[in-house]
Design a protein around this motif. Structure first.
Motif, PDB file in Angstrom:
ATOM      1  N   ASN A 122       0.679  -1.147  -0.029  1.00  0.00           N
ATOM      2  CA  ASN A 122      -0.146   0.073  -0.044  1.00  0.00           C
ATOM      3  C   ASN A 122       0.951   1.224   0.033  1.00  0.00           C
ATOM      4  OD1 ASN A 122      -2.595   1.333  -0.190  1.00  0.00           O
ATOM      5  ND2 ASN A 122      -2.628   1.627   2.203  1.00  0.00           N
ATOM      6  N   ARG A 123       1.820   1.193  -0.797  1.00  0.00           N
ATOM      7  CA  ARG A 123       2.977   2.365  -0.895  1.00  0.00           C
ATOM      8  C   ARG A 123       2.255   3.442  -1.744  1.00  0.00           C
ATOM      9  NH1 ARG A 123       6.431   3.829   2.576  1.00  0.00           N
ATOM     10  NH2 ARG A 123       7.718   4.707   1.024  1.00  0.00           N
ATOM     11  N   GLN A 124       1.314   2.985  -2.711  1.00  0.00           N
ATOM     12  CA  GLN A 124       0.634   4.289  -3.550  1.00  0.00           C
ATOM     13  C   GLN A 124       1.478   4.911  -4.505  1.00  0.00           C
ATOM     14  OE1 GLN A 124      -1.989   6.391  -1.045  1.00  0.00           O
ATOM     15  NE2 GLN A 124      -2.401   5.038   0.333  1.00  0.00           N
ATOM     16  N   HIS A 125       2.754   4.174  -4.857  1.00  0.00           N
ATOM     17  CA  HIS A 125       3.443   4.810  -5.807  1.00  0.00           C
ATOM     18  C   HIS A 125       4.071   3.488  -6.399  1.00  0.00           C
ATOM     19  CE1 HIS A 125       7.374   3.997  -3.695  1.00  0.00           C
ATOM     20  NE2 HIS A 125       6.877   4.628  -2.572  1.00  0.00           N
ATOM     21  N   THR A 126       4.775   3.671  -7.846  1.00  0.00           N
ATOM     22  CA  THR A 126       5.399   2.770  -8.428  1.00  0.00           C
ATOM     23  C   THR A 126       6.878   3.029  -8.171  1.00  0.00           C
ATOM     24  OG1 THR A 126       5.672   3.773 -10.616  1.00  0.00           O
ATOM     25  CG2 THR A 126       3.540   2.621 -10.090  1.00  0.00           C
ATOM     26  N   ALA A 127       7.774   1.939  -8.530  1.00  0.00           N
ATOM     27  CA  ALA A 127       8.995   2.019  -8.682  1.00  0.00           C
ATOM     28  C   ALA A 127       9.712   3.061  -9.732  1.00  0.00           C
ATOM     29  CB  ALA A 127      10.067   0.458  -9.262  1.00  0.00           C
ATOM     30  N   GLU A 128       8.838   3.242 -10.764  1.00  0.00           N
ATOM     31  CA  GLU A 128       9.325   4.006 -12.197  1.00  0.00           C
ATOM     32  C   GLU A 128       9.066   5.470 -11.512  1.00  0.00           C
ATOM     33  OE1 GLU A 128      10.519   5.643 -15.778  1.00  0.00           O
ATOM     34  OE2 GLU A 128      10.568   3.435 -14.762  1.00  0.00           O
ATOM     35  N   ALA A 149      25.046  -6.587   1.059  1.00  0.00           N
ATOM     36  CA  ALA A 149      26.248  -6.328   0.244  1.00  0.00           C
ATOM     37  C   ALA A 149      26.390  -5.284  -0.683  1.00  0.00           C
ATOM     38  CB  ALA A 149      26.583  -7.814  -0.453  1.00  0.00           C
ATOM     39  N   LEU A 150      25.190  -5.239  -1.657  1.00  0.00           N
ATOM     40  CA  LEU A 150      25.200  -4.309  -2.737  1.00  0.00           C
ATOM     41  C   LEU A 150      25.170  -2.948  -1.874  1.00  0.00           C
ATOM     42  CD1 LEU A 150      24.779  -3.158  -5.567  1.00  0.00           C
ATOM     43  CD2 LEU A 150      22.273  -3.850  -5.149  1.00  0.00           C
ATOM     44  N   LEU A 151      24.315  -2.587  -0.962  1.00  0.00           N
ATOM     45  CA  LEU A 151      24.404  -1.359  -0.417  1.00  0.00           C
ATOM     46  C   LEU A 151      25.639  -0.778   0.035  1.00  0.00           C
ATOM     47  CD1 LEU A 151      20.809  -1.653   1.488  1.00  0.00           C
ATOM     48  CD2 LEU A 151      21.319   0.018  -0.489  1.00  0.00           C
ATOM     49  N   THR A 152      26.396  -1.782   0.688  1.00  0.00           N
ATOM     50  CA  THR A 152      27.746  -1.733   1.298  1.00  0.00           C
ATOM     51  C   THR A 152      28.599  -1.131   0.327  1.00  0.00           C
ATOM     52  OG1 THR A 152      27.327  -3.129   3.093  1.00  0.00           O
ATOM     53  CG2 THR A 152      29.582  -2.573   2.460  1.00  0.00           C
ATOM     54  N   ASP A 206      13.836  -7.314  -8.721  1.00  0.00           N
ATOM     55  CA  ASP A 206      13.541  -5.687  -9.290  1.00  0.00           C
ATOM     56  C   ASP A 206      14.061  -4.680  -8.070  1.00  0.00           C
ATOM     57  OD1 ASP A 206      12.112  -6.632 -11.379  1.00  0.00           O
ATOM     58  OD2 ASP A 206      10.147  -6.506 -10.417  1.00  0.00           O
ATOM     59  N   THR A 207      13.846  -5.197  -6.896  1.00  0.00           N
ATOM     60  CA  THR A 207      14.309  -4.198  -5.859  1.00  0.00           C
ATOM     61  C   THR A 207      16.001  -3.923  -5.856  1.00  0.00           C
ATOM     62  OG1 THR A 207      13.025  -4.898  -4.319  1.00  0.00           O
ATOM     63  CG2 THR A 207      14.696  -4.046  -3.240  1.00  0.00           C
ATOM     64  N   MET A 208      16.652  -5.049  -6.254  1.00  0.00           N
ATOM     65  CA  MET A 208      18.175  -4.943  -6.332  1.00  0.00           C
ATOM     66  C   MET A 208      18.269  -3.954  -7.493  1.00  0.00           C
ATOM     67  SD  MET A 208      19.779  -6.628  -4.189  1.00  0.00           S
ATOM     68  CE  MET A 208      21.334  -7.519  -4.756  1.00  0.00           C
ATOM     69  N   ALA A 209      17.581  -4.044  -8.685  1.00  0.00           N
ATOM     70  CA  ALA A 209      17.836  -3.267  -9.954  1.00  0.00           C
ATOM     71  C   ALA A 209      17.705  -1.679  -9.709  1.00  0.00           C
ATOM     72  CB  ALA A 209      16.776  -3.738 -10.937  1.00  0.00           C
ATOM     73  N   LEU A 210      16.256  -1.610  -8.644  1.00  0.00           N
ATOM     74  CA  LEU A 210      16.152  -0.171  -8.115  1.00  0.00           C
ATOM     75  C   LEU A 210      17.186   0.428  -7.464  1.00  0.00           C
ATOM     76  CD1 LEU A 210      13.018   1.434  -7.055  1.00  0.00           C
ATOM     77  CD2 LEU A 210      14.927   1.665  -5.540  1.00  0.00           C
ATOM     78  N   ILE A 211      17.898  -0.449  -6.545  1.00  0.00           N
ATOM     79  CA  ILE A 211      19.162  -0.086  -5.977  1.00  0.00           C
ATOM     80  C   ILE A 211      20.427   0.495  -6.746  1.00  0.00           C
ATOM     81  CG2 ILE A 211      20.746  -0.670  -4.233  1.00  0.00           C
ATOM     82  CD1 ILE A 211      18.855  -2.336  -2.713  1.00  0.00           C
ATOM     83  N   GLU A 212      20.455  -0.395  -7.532  1.00  0.00           N
ATOM     84  CA  GLU A 212      21.609  -0.155  -8.774  1.00  0.00           C
ATOM     85  C   GLU A 212      21.324   1.199  -9.509  1.00  0.00           C
ATOM     86  OE1 GLU A 212      24.457  -1.565  -9.246  1.00  0.00           O
ATOM     87  OE2 GLU A 212      24.280  -3.623  -9.012  1.00  0.00           O
TER      88      GLU A 212
END
Length: 435
Positions: free
Chosen positions: A275-281, A363-366, A317-323
């Motif tokens: 229920n975040r009410q927004h998209t990744a894009e 690991a990616l965030l670090t 998809d989350t990892m791609a957003l972080i990248e």
């Protein structure tokens, strides 16, 4: 002369709880209490609790169990529970731990002196209401003690978003904003007492509506205060980042180039289930607009892995957003159920999958955090010094980007704001020299 009573406060969780604890200490100061760093000699122990983390209530009950011996030795010792666990658990706290004398929710702590007096009279005291009166106005008289160079200032409380994983709307209530004139009065008072940097707090701070131009209008008014050098705010929701607030990051010099903007996940399916009410894009386009306004902006975020029904594809998809974003820092957690929230009733991801995904995400965030920190070497930044470092002659402060920076130089004092050239990047801090 009568010896002052001693108050021990243990604070859990967010910066808002730190602010609330300061105000509770001030309220009890009017009743003859002074703070102590140890529960062993306290006349009153107060746990200011947080309900966000996993098994928060059980951790509070465990902590209370440690004080049973003290209560047995000194029956006059008063023990209280405040904050979000107090709001959520209410009378259950006294039922499970009869030694607790008072329970007060986060919207009622201005009534703490009355509750303490009731407890001193031998009664159990409970207040988890959402009162209509302004608790900040009830506590507006602060002692004029000298303050450190940084301070928190609550401007907004509560949340109307009802994310499926979150208890805040139930423990802190609906969104409420403090009037701008009252915030400005408190800010001026803090600056008079030595504060040079203010962090504006709210569960959903960029939904602030106590000024006719929202949070951006409040920031611009605060920026006019002589002696206030830096302004920050946390925590924000992407849906409330309006055009004026985006613009403020580019044209308000005192607003620091650091923004905590949680997204929680990069999968549209999971964002909808949250229920975040927004998209990744939409989130990514917002980041583009913010960086267009302030190209050197450092981003921080929050991530939940293993949300109910999250698949490996959702996680990718989350990892791609972080990248795509490249975060300077972030907080990440495995999903854990919060009783009474919608997500707690849904099919759960296994703990093994949660563990694996969290390790990969962290690991990616670090790597991102370290790369951005290493890129600071050779740059000149402003550093507001706060305290002595671990080594002789060393002072530690925060950069414009909220990095911890240590400098060895004679004559530096807490509250000094100086240009520093970064010469070395460590795992969790930067080393600099005065320019």
């Amino acid at each position: 002369m009568t010896q002052p009573k001693k108050l021990f406060i243990k604070t859990y969780g967010c910066q808002m709880n730190v602010y609330d604890s300061e105000r509770m200490a001030e309220a009890m100061g009017g009743q003859g209490y002074v703070q102590t760093d140890s529960p062993d000699d306290a006349d009153m122990i107060l746990l200011n609790t947080c309900h966000i983390r996993e098994k928060a209530a059980e951790k509070v009950y465990s902590e209370l169990g440690r004080y049973k011996g003290l209560k047995s030795e000194r029956p006059d010792l008063k023990i209280g529970v405040a904050g979000c666990v107090a709001q959520a658990e209410g009378e259950e706290i006294m039922r499970r731990q009869p030694m607790v004398d008072l329970v007060v929710g986060p919207q009622s702590y201005h009534r703490l002196p009355e509750l303490e007096a009731k407890a001193r009279g031998g009664e159990k005291a409970l207040d988890t209401d959402f009162p209509e009166e302004d608790k900040f106005e009830r506590l507006k008289s602060r002692p004029k003690a000298k303050r450190g160079p940084t301070a928190f200032l609550t401007v907004q409380e509560g949340c109307d978003k009802f994310c499926a994983f979150c208890v805040v709307p139930y423990t802190r209530g609906a969104e409420v904003s403090r009037p701008a004139d009252r915030v400005l009065t408190e800010a001026r008072d803090l600056v008079e007492r030595g504060v040079r940097e203010l962090t504006l707090l709210g569960q959903n701070v960029n939904a602030y509506h106590g000024h006719d131009r929202g949070l951006a209008g409040l920031i611009r008014e605060l920026a006019k205060i002589d002696g206030l050098e830096r302004i920050r705010f946390t925590t924000s929701h992407p849906n409330d980042m309006d055009d004026d607030l985006i613009a403020a990051h580019g044209d308000c010099d005192k607003l620091m180039p650091y923004l905590h903007l949680p997204v929680q996940a990069g999968s549209d399916k999971i964002l909808k289930r949250m229920n975040r009410q927004h998209t990744a894009e939409q989130y990514l386009r917002l980041i583009e607009r913010l960086r267009a306004a302030r190209p050197d902006l450092h981003l921080s975020g929050d991530f939940i892995v293993g949300f109910p029904e999250e698949t490996e594809e959702d996680f990718r998809d989350t990892m791609a957003l972080i990248e795509a974003v490249q975060y300077g820092s972030a907080f990440s957690f495995k999903y854990s159920e919060r009783p009474g929230t919608p997500a707690a009733e849904r099919p759960q991801v296994s703990e093994a999958e949660k563990d694996d995904r969290l390790q990969r995400l962290q690991a990616l965030l670090t790597r991102q955090q370290r790369a951005l920190q290493d890129a600071m070497v050779g740059r000149e930044v402003g550093v507001l010094f706060e305290k002595a470092g671990r080594l002789p002659g060393q002072m530690v402060g925060k950069s414009d980007y909220l990095h911890a920076v240590h400098v060895a130089a004679e004559g530096l004092q807490p509250g000094d704001l100086r240009p520093v050239r970064i010469v070395e990047s460590g795992p969790n801090s930067l080393k600099g020299v005065l320019v």
